[in-house]
Design an enzyme around this catalytic site. Structure first.
Site, short mmCIF file in Angstrom:
data_model
loop_
_atom_site.label_atom_id
_atom_site.label_comp_id
_atom_site.label_asym_id
_atom_site.label_seq_id
_atom_site.Cartn_x
_atom_site.Cartn_y
_atom_site.Cartn_z
N GLU A 1 0.24 -1.68 2.69
CA GLU A 1 -1.07 -1.03 2.65
C GLU A 1 -1.62 -0.82 4.07
O GLU A 1 -2.40 0.10 4.31
CB GLU A 1 -2.02 -1.89 1.81
CG GLU A 1 -3.23 -1.16 1.26
CD GLU A 1 -2.91 -0.04 0.27
OE1 GLU A 1 -1.76 0.07 -0.20
OE2 GLU A 1 -3.83 0.76 -0.01
N HIS B 1 2.68 5.13 3.36
CA HIS B 1 3.64 4.25 2.68
C HIS B 1 5.07 4.76 2.88
O HIS B 1 5.99 4.00 3.16
CB HIS B 1 3.35 4.21 1.17
CG HIS B 1 2.17 3.38 0.78
ND1 HIS B 1 2.08 2.04 1.07
CD2 HIS B 1 1.04 3.70 0.09
CE1 HIS B 1 0.93 1.56 0.57
NE2 HIS B 1 0.28 2.55 -0.02
N HIS C 1 -2.38 9.11 2.60
CA HIS C 1 -2.21 7.69 2.25
C HIS C 1 -0.77 7.41 1.80
O HIS C 1 -0.11 6.52 2.33
CB HIS C 1 -3.21 7.33 1.14
CG HIS C 1 -3.14 5.90 0.69
ND1 HIS C 1 -4.03 4.94 1.13
CD2 HIS C 1 -2.29 5.25 -0.14
CE1 HIS C 1 -3.73 3.78 0.59
NE2 HIS C 1 -2.67 3.93 -0.20
N GLU C 2 -0.30 8.19 0.83
CA GLU C 2 1.05 7.94 0.31
C GLU C 2 2.10 8.20 1.40
O GLU C 2 3.14 7.53 1.43
CB GLU C 2 1.32 8.80 -0.93
CG GLU C 2 0.39 8.51 -2.12
CD GLU C 2 0.32 7.04 -2.53
OE1 GLU C 2 1.34 6.32 -2.41
OE2 GLU C 2 -0.77 6.59 -2.95
ZN ZN Z 1 -1.58 2.32 -1.07
#
Ligand code: ZN
Length: 503
Positions: free
Chosen positions: A297, A271, A267-268
């Site tokens: 996101e 980003h 997830h990170e």
């Molecule tokens: Zn996030």
């Protein structure tokens, strides 16, 4: 000064503001990773000083004068050009920053500093009354803030705009109403078959160092460049960006719950790949950054869910994972593991929610926040309203407020208007991925081979490089030919989870 000199002067001033923001980000990163406990007080002063200086430099009349001088000139330029975009986006930020009196900003930051403490205690003791007076103040201050910033239709528009520029409450409400109508019956149908998926294998013993190493291997393949970033540990995972060449991510590892580090890291990294992809020319300007929280996101969720929780991804990675953890996964195969990581279960805690129920947690918060700032709901009645919506949407009642309305940090730090962006990101992630597959039909086959370069290059070209030039809807139209829509997302959920649950 001729126009070129003036542009140079403007960029020089804006560059200095960026430097202060980044220095502040470095201190913030350090605070959450390596700073010793007793460093808090001094660090709070340092951060407050830097933020104040950045605000003063940015709102200086000299910047306003330059922006106004350029506005007419910029109107003649191509909307997409670096120059026109710089003036447009900076002016948007500048006008907003000017509208809010510094005294109100200070009042909010003082109140939220205290509220963070009362919220922490209230959550630990599951006692809403401890947080209620501070939350009442915060709601009042946010209403004031919204009135200073101004809005066309609903007061929530002003707050939402902080996180999702140009998106209106009415637009989001229409999107959410559409989702709700389809999600509620779908979640109920899945709940009838709750036993169809067993995720016990995820709760076995997984060596921490091996988990860390496995995550590093995955994100290197995704394209995380360790010459342009690093990963550390923190209590709450986050991504932060200090400019061209330095993007940091953090993760946390749970020995008894494999998905925590694995999917948190992916997830990170989603980003971080966005932050690593802004065009060089945007460096040290207000254009260097994600278009909005929703767009940011969309990148983390695209990699975490659409890619990282797909069958194709695990066709490549499961044999490797099982080789690392032969004991924990001895009785698993690709198929059973794929089902385990996609188990759907109505639950109390948003951050632990699966892909299907997640948006219902967001809907609930979006509706309650609107009611609070429109004074249709009193803060004192929040726990009851929360629980009623949990029953209506997820069919469960939180046993206490710690697992109910006290679970998220957002309200204590004054972030009203933020939550919607999580769901907007999920929705957009699928719309983007569908377009990527239309443009590159071999993409799913590449993912099955552990090849992610094709997807990353597509994202870089179509999205990452633009930084803050465009809004979410502008990006959606440019890249996919239509504004943000939910049909791709709902089709994705129904196909994927309909298959897993035999619906
Ligand atoms: Zn996030």
């Amino acid at each position: 000064m001729n126009l070129n000199d003036k542009l140079h002067e403007l960029k020089k001033r804006l560059g200095e503001v960026e430097d202060l923001h980044r220095a502040s980000a470095v201190l913030g990163w350090d605070q959450q990773t390596y700073m010793p406990l007793r460093g808090t007080a001094a660090r709070a002063e340092q951060l407050a000083t830097l933020d104040k200086l950045a605000h003063e430099l940015f709102t200086a009349d000299a910047i306003g004068d330059l922006l106004y001088k350029f506005e007419e000139h910029a109107a003649k330029l191509d909307y997409e050009s670096d120059e026109a975009s710089l003036i447009r986006v900076t002016k948007r930020d500048y006008d907003k920053a000017k509208r809010v009196p510094p005294a109100l900003i200070e009042e909010i930051s003082r109140t939220t500093a205290l509220a963070l403490e009362s919220w922490t205690q209230a959550r630990a003791e599951s006692n809403f009354k401890l947080f209620q007076p501070d939350l009442e103040k915060i709601v009042e201050l946010e209403i004031q803030l919204a009135n200073y910033m101004g809005y066309a239709e609903r007061i929530y528009d002003a707050l939402l705009d902080e996180y999702e520029p140009a998106m209106t409450t009415a637009q989001v409400a229409a999107i959410f109403d559409g989702l709700k109508a389809e999600l509620l019956p779908f979640v109920r149908a899945i709940a009838q078959k709750a036993d169809a998926v067993d995720d016990a294998c995820l709760h076995r013993e997984y060596d921490e160092q091996k988990q860390w190493n496995f995550g590093i291997d995955v994100i290197k393949r995704m394209g995380f460049d360790f010459e342009h970033g690093r990963q550390d540990k923190s209590v709450h995972p986050f991504t932060t960006h200090f400019g061209l060449g330095d993007t940091r991510i953090t993760t946390r590892v749970d020995k008894q719950f494999l998905p925590m580090a694995l999917f948190g890291t992916i997830h990170e990294t989603g980003h971080a790949l966005y932050d690593m992809g802004y065009r060089v020319e945007l460096d040290r300007t207000p254009l260097e950054g994600g278009a909005s929280l929703g767009v940011h996101e969309s990148q983390s969720r695209l990699w975490e869910n659409v890619v990282g929780r797909s069958r194709g991804f695990w066709k490549f990675y499961f044999p490797r994972l099982r080789a690392e953890f032969p004991q924990a996964l001895h009785d698993q195969d690709v198929e059973s593991f794929y089902r385990a990581i996609n188990k759907v279960q109505p639950s109390f805690i948003r951050v632990e929610a699966d892909e299907v129920t997640y948006s219902l947690h967001i809907l609930l918060r979006f509706e309650l926040e609107n009611d609070l700032v429109e004074r249709k709901l009193k803060v004192a009645d929040l726990p009851e309203a929360w629980n009623a919506k949990m029953r209506e949407y997820l069919g469960i009642t939180p046993p206490d407020d710690a697992q109910g309305c006290l679970q998220d940090i957002h309200w204590s730090i004054g972030s009203i208007g933020y939550f919607a962006t999580y769901s907007l990101g999920s929705i957009f992630s699928v719309q983007l991925f569908d377009q990527a597959v239309r443009d590159i039909p071999s993409l799913p086959a590449q993912i099955e081979q552990g090849e992610f370069g094709g997807l990353l290059a597509w994202l870089r070209t179509n999205l990452h490089q633009h930084g803050r030039k465009f809004t979410l809807d502008e990006l959606a139209k440019r890249i996919t030919g239509e504004p943000l829509q939910t049909k791709s997302y709902m089709r994705y959920l129904k196909r994927k989870f309909g298959e897993i649950y035999g619906l």
